[in-house]
Write a protein that holds these residues in place. Structure first.
Motif, mmCIF file in Angstrom:
data_model
loop_
_atom_site.group_PDB
_atom_site.id
_atom_site.type_symbol
_atom_site.label_atom_id
_atom_site.label_comp_id
_atom_site.label_asym_id
_atom_site.label_seq_id
_atom_site.Cartn_x
_atom_site.Cartn_y
_atom_site.Cartn_z
ATOM 1 N N TYR A 47 83.006 -3.690 92.625
ATOM 2 C CA TYR A 47 82.466 -4.900 91.998
ATOM 3 C C TYR A 47 81.049 -5.188 92.504
ATOM 4 O O TYR A 47 80.150 -5.496 91.727
ATOM 5 C CB TYR A 47 83.400 -6.080 92.290
ATOM 6 N N ALA A 48 80.851 -5.056 93.817
ATOM 7 C CA ALA A 48 79.545 -5.339 94.419
ATOM 8 C C ALA A 48 78.473 -4.368 93.933
ATOM 9 O O ALA A 48 77.294 -4.720 93.861
ATOM 10 C CB ALA A 48 79.646 -5.292 95.940
ATOM 11 N N THR A 49 78.861 -3.138 93.607
ATOM 12 C CA THR A 49 77.904 -2.135 93.133
ATOM 13 C C THR A 49 77.848 -2.073 91.606
ATOM 14 O O THR A 49 77.234 -1.169 91.056
ATOM 15 C CB THR A 49 78.247 -0.745 93.696
ATOM 16 N N ASP A 50 78.498 -3.023 90.950
ATOM 17 C CA ASP A 50 78.474 -3.165 89.490
ATOM 18 C C ASP A 50 79.095 -1.956 88.766
ATOM 19 O O ASP A 50 78.716 -1.638 87.648
ATOM 20 C CB ASP A 50 77.050 -3.408 88.989
ATOM 21 N N LEU A 51 80.052 -1.287 89.414
ATOM 22 C CA LEU A 51 80.784 -0.218 88.730
ATOM 23 C C LEU A 51 81.974 -0.792 87.976
ATOM 24 O O LEU A 51 82.466 -0.186 87.029
ATOM 25 C CB LEU A 51 81.216 0.858 89.720
ATOM 26 N N ILE A 52 82.445 -1.974 88.412
ATOM 27 C CA ILE A 52 83.378 -2.773 87.629
ATOM 28 C C ILE A 52 82.778 -4.156 87.502
ATOM 29 O O ILE A 52 81.967 -4.574 88.331
ATOM 30 C CB ILE A 52 84.799 -2.832 88.245
ATOM 31 N N GLY A 59 91.632 -17.845 79.957
ATOM 32 C CA GLY A 59 91.598 -18.552 81.227
ATOM 33 C C GLY A 59 91.733 -17.668 82.457
ATOM 34 O O GLY A 59 91.801 -18.170 83.566
ATOM 35 N N LEU A 60 91.776 -16.344 82.265
ATOM 36 C CA LEU A 60 91.885 -15.413 83.384
ATOM 37 C C LEU A 60 90.555 -14.708 83.597
ATOM 38 O O LEU A 60 89.860 -14.404 82.634
ATOM 39 C CB LEU A 60 92.963 -14.364 83.116
ATOM 40 N N LEU A 61 90.200 -14.454 84.832
ATOM 41 C CA LEU A 61 88.994 -13.699 85.161
ATOM 42 C C LEU A 61 89.424 -12.250 85.361
ATOM 43 O O LEU A 61 89.972 -11.887 86.394
ATOM 44 C CB LEU A 61 88.339 -14.257 86.429
ATOM 45 N N LEU A 62 89.228 -11.422 84.336
ATOM 46 C CA LEU A 62 89.729 -10.051 84.310
ATOM 47 C C LEU A 62 88.642 -9.044 84.653
ATOM 48 O O LEU A 62 87.456 -9.327 84.533
ATOM 49 C CB LEU A 62 90.312 -9.742 82.931
ATOM 50 N N VAL A 63 89.050 -7.853 85.048
ATOM 51 C CA VAL A 63 88.143 -6.801 85.497
ATOM 52 C C VAL A 63 88.060 -5.699 84.449
ATOM 53 O O VAL A 63 89.050 -5.384 83.797
ATOM 54 C CB VAL A 63 88.653 -6.219 86.843
ATOM 55 N N TYR A 64 86.865 -5.130 84.284
ATOM 56 C CA TYR A 64 86.664 -4.006 83.364
ATOM 57 C C TYR A 64 85.728 -2.982 83.998
ATOM 58 O O TYR A 64 85.015 -3.287 84.960
ATOM 59 C CB TYR A 64 86.108 -4.486 82.020
ATOM 60 N N LEU A 65 85.749 -1.768 83.478
ATOM 61 C CA LEU A 65 84.865 -0.707 83.928
ATOM 62 C C LEU A 65 83.524 -0.858 83.209
ATOM 63 O O LEU A 65 83.465 -0.856 81.988
ATOM 64 C CB LEU A 65 85.492 0.659 83.611
ATOM 65 N N THR A 66 82.447 -0.997 83.968
ATOM 66 C CA THR A 66 81.124 -1.194 83.374
ATOM 67 C C THR A 66 80.582 0.119 82.816
ATOM 68 O O THR A 66 81.134 1.194 83.063
ATOM 69 C CB THR A 66 80.128 -1.723 84.419
ATOM 70 N N GLU A 67 79.481 0.031 82.110
ATOM 71 C CA GLU A 67 78.828 1.237 81.583
ATOM 72 C C GLU A 67 78.426 2.171 82.724
ATOM 73 O O GLU A 67 78.592 3.385 82.636
ATOM 74 C CB GLU A 67 77.599 0.863 80.744
ATOM 75 N N GLY A 69 79.884 2.379 85.620
ATOM 76 C CA GLY A 69 81.124 2.952 86.124
ATOM 77 C C GLY A 69 81.609 4.087 85.250
ATOM 78 O O GLY A 69 82.073 5.124 85.742
ATOM 79 N N ARG A 70 81.481 3.919 83.943
ATOM 80 C CA ARG A 70 81.879 4.987 83.010
ATOM 81 C C ARG A 70 80.995 6.221 83.171
ATOM 82 O O ARG A 70 81.482 7.345 83.145
ATOM 83 C CB ARG A 70 81.796 4.497 81.569
ATOM 84 N N ARG A 71 79.711 6.006 83.337
ATOM 85 C CA ARG A 71 78.789 7.142 83.502
ATOM 86 C C ARG A 71 79.093 7.900 84.795
ATOM 87 O O ARG A 71 79.103 9.123 84.809
ATOM 88 C CB ARG A 71 77.343 6.664 83.504
ATOM 89 N N LEU A 72 79.314 7.169 85.885
ATOM 90 C CA LEU A 72 79.644 7.808 87.150
ATOM 91 C C LEU A 72 80.966 8.568 87.047
ATOM 92 O O LEU A 72 81.086 9.685 87.549
ATOM 93 C CB LEU A 72 79.717 6.783 88.270
ATOM 94 N N SER A 76 81.366 12.659 87.609
ATOM 95 C CA SER A 76 82.134 13.193 88.735
ATOM 96 C C SER A 76 83.554 13.606 88.363
ATOM 97 O O SER A 76 84.305 14.052 89.231
ATOM 98 C CB SER A 76 82.177 12.166 89.869
ATOM 99 N N ALA A 77 83.921 13.509 87.092
ATOM 100 C CA ALA A 77 85.298 13.797 86.675
ATOM 101 C C ALA A 77 85.743 15.210 87.035
ATOM 102 O O ALA A 77 86.855 15.398 87.536
ATOM 103 C CB ALA A 77 85.457 13.557 85.174
#
Length: 105
Positions: A47-52, A59-67, A69-72, A76-77
């Motif tokens: 989260y701190a490195t903006d990968l999520i 009303g929920l604060l949900l998490v997602y994979l950022t662009e 994060g997807r590129r990384l 590295s896959a």
């Protein structure tokens, strides 16, 4: 789903680390599981490195994979695919945690 504790937004100026929860929906029941300290630490770094990132829905604060994060992940896959397949085979979807590394135990 992974949710961020709502109080994080209220107390974001505090020194307390961000807290993540797992939200499991089955039939008409919703269960919120606290995540291990290690899992919270990993998600906090992502989260701190903006990968999520986070967004609000129902009303929920949900998490997602950022662009980013997807590129990384794409870059590295190949390097981590075999380990991912091993970890995925033993994954408990009801209680998410960081896979155990025998050399660290």
């Amino acid at each position: 789903m992974i949710q961020i504790d709502d109080s994080y937004l209220t107390f974001s100026e505090e020194t307390q680390a961000i807290v993540f929860y797992q939200v499991v929906r089955s039939h008409k029941q919703i269960v919120m599981n606290g995540l291990s300290a290690k899992m919270n630490q990993v998600l906090g770094k992502l989260y701190a490195t903006d990968l999520i990132g986070s967004f609000t829905k129902d009303g929920l604060l949900l998490v997602y994979l950022t662009e980013g994060g997807r590129r990384l992940l794409d870059l590295s896959a190949n390097k981590y695919m075999d380990q991912f397949i091993q970890d995925y085979a033993t994954l408990n979807w009801r209680v998410l945690d960081v896979p155990s590394n025998p050399s660290e135990d």
